[in-house]
Design an enzyme around this catalytic site. Structure first.
Site, mmCIF file in Angstrom:
data_model
loop_
_atom_site.group_PDB
_atom_site.id
_atom_site.type_symbol
_atom_site.label_atom_id
_atom_site.label_comp_id
_atom_site.label_asym_id
_atom_site.label_seq_id
_atom_site.Cartn_x
_atom_site.Cartn_y
_atom_site.Cartn_z
ATOM 1 N N HIS A 1 5.284 21.533 -2.506
ATOM 2 C CA HIS A 1 4.933 22.147 -1.222
ATOM 3 C C HIS A 1 5.650 21.533 -0.028
ATOM 4 C CE1 HIS A 1 0.898 24.230 -2.448
ATOM 5 N NE2 HIS A 1 1.901 24.515 -3.263
ATOM 6 N N THR B 1 0.801 -1.230 0.000
ATOM 7 C CA THR B 1 0.000 0.000 0.000
ATOM 8 C C THR B 1 0.836 1.284 0.000
ATOM 9 O OG1 THR B 1 0.024 -0.004 2.405
ATOM 10 C CG2 THR B 1 -1.854 -1.091 1.329
ATOM 11 N N GLY B 2 2.098 1.182 0.331
ATOM 12 C CA GLY B 2 2.944 2.366 0.511
ATOM 13 C C GLY B 2 2.890 2.902 1.929
ATOM 14 N N HIS C 1 6.307 27.976 2.083
ATOM 15 C CA HIS C 1 6.570 26.527 2.025
ATOM 16 C C HIS C 1 7.822 26.176 2.826
ATOM 17 C CE1 HIS C 1 3.358 26.185 -0.721
ATOM 18 N NE2 HIS C 1 3.966 26.785 -1.735
HETATM 19 C C1 RB5 Z 1 2.552 -7.040 3.128
HETATM 20 O O1 RB5 Z 1 1.521 -7.984 3.055
HETATM 21 C C2 RB5 Z 1 1.980 -5.645 3.342
HETATM 22 O O2 RB5 Z 1 1.488 -5.534 4.639
HETATM 23 C C3 RB5 Z 1 3.031 -4.603 3.062
HETATM 24 O O3 RB5 Z 1 3.489 -4.767 1.753
HETATM 25 C C4 RB5 Z 1 2.603 -3.141 3.138
HETATM 26 O O4 RB5 Z 1 1.446 -2.929 2.394
HETATM 27 C C5 RB5 Z 1 2.539 -2.520 4.470
HETATM 28 O O5 RB5 Z 1 2.236 -1.322 4.621
#
Ligand code: RB5
Length: 148
Positions: free
Chosen positions: A97, A66-67, A133
């Protein structure tokens, strides 16, 4: 210089971004991971964030599912401003910014074509160093210095 890192979930996207950075003639260092074996994202986030913290002016790209985990971890290091980015506006504004120096991507949220677009925007967009900024970024640094 760009430091790249991913966990297992971001491994494939990292490979695609390496090819793309080569096409752009952009220098980078891949700090891993180098297999799709399950691993803990804080380990690689820490490694990349340490490079950015020690080498002002460099950028990092961190990829997990997900980052989110990458951003949370990277932002624990002094001098790191990691932004989790899912669209072009976020990539651009994180630079303009916030003077972000790490971009985190979610390989389970965006496709490779979008990831390439976001990386290009991130590395090509300057910080808008206007007083307001800069003042805000300085306040972030101040919080960091007084961290408990
Ligand atoms: C792995 O399953 C997942 O938790 C990791 O890649 C990440 O998304 C965590 O923030």
């Amino acid at each position: 210089m760009i430091y790249l890192g991913s966990d297992h979930a971001g491994y494939e996207m990292k490979g695609a971004l390496k090819e793309y950075l080569n096409e752009l003639n952009q220098e980078f260092v891949d700090l891993g991971v180098f297999t799709t074996d399950s691993m803990d994202y804080p380990d690689i986030a820490r490694e990349v964030a340490e490079k950015i913290s020690e080498n002002p002016g460099t950028f990092g790209v961190l990829i997990c599912g997900t980052g989110t985990g990458m951003a949370i971890t990277a932002n624990k290091l002094n001098g790191v401003r990691a932004a989790s980015v899912v669209n072009e506006t976020m990539a651009e504004m994180a630079r303009r910014h916030n003077d972000a120096n790490i971009m985190t991507l979610g390989a389970r949220l965006i496709d490779v074509a979008m990831a390439k677009k976001l990386v290009k925007i991130f590395i090509e967009t300057p910080f808008d160093a206007e007083e307001r900024h800069q003042r805000r970024v300085d306040k972030i640094t101040e919080i960091e210095k007084n961290r408990k």
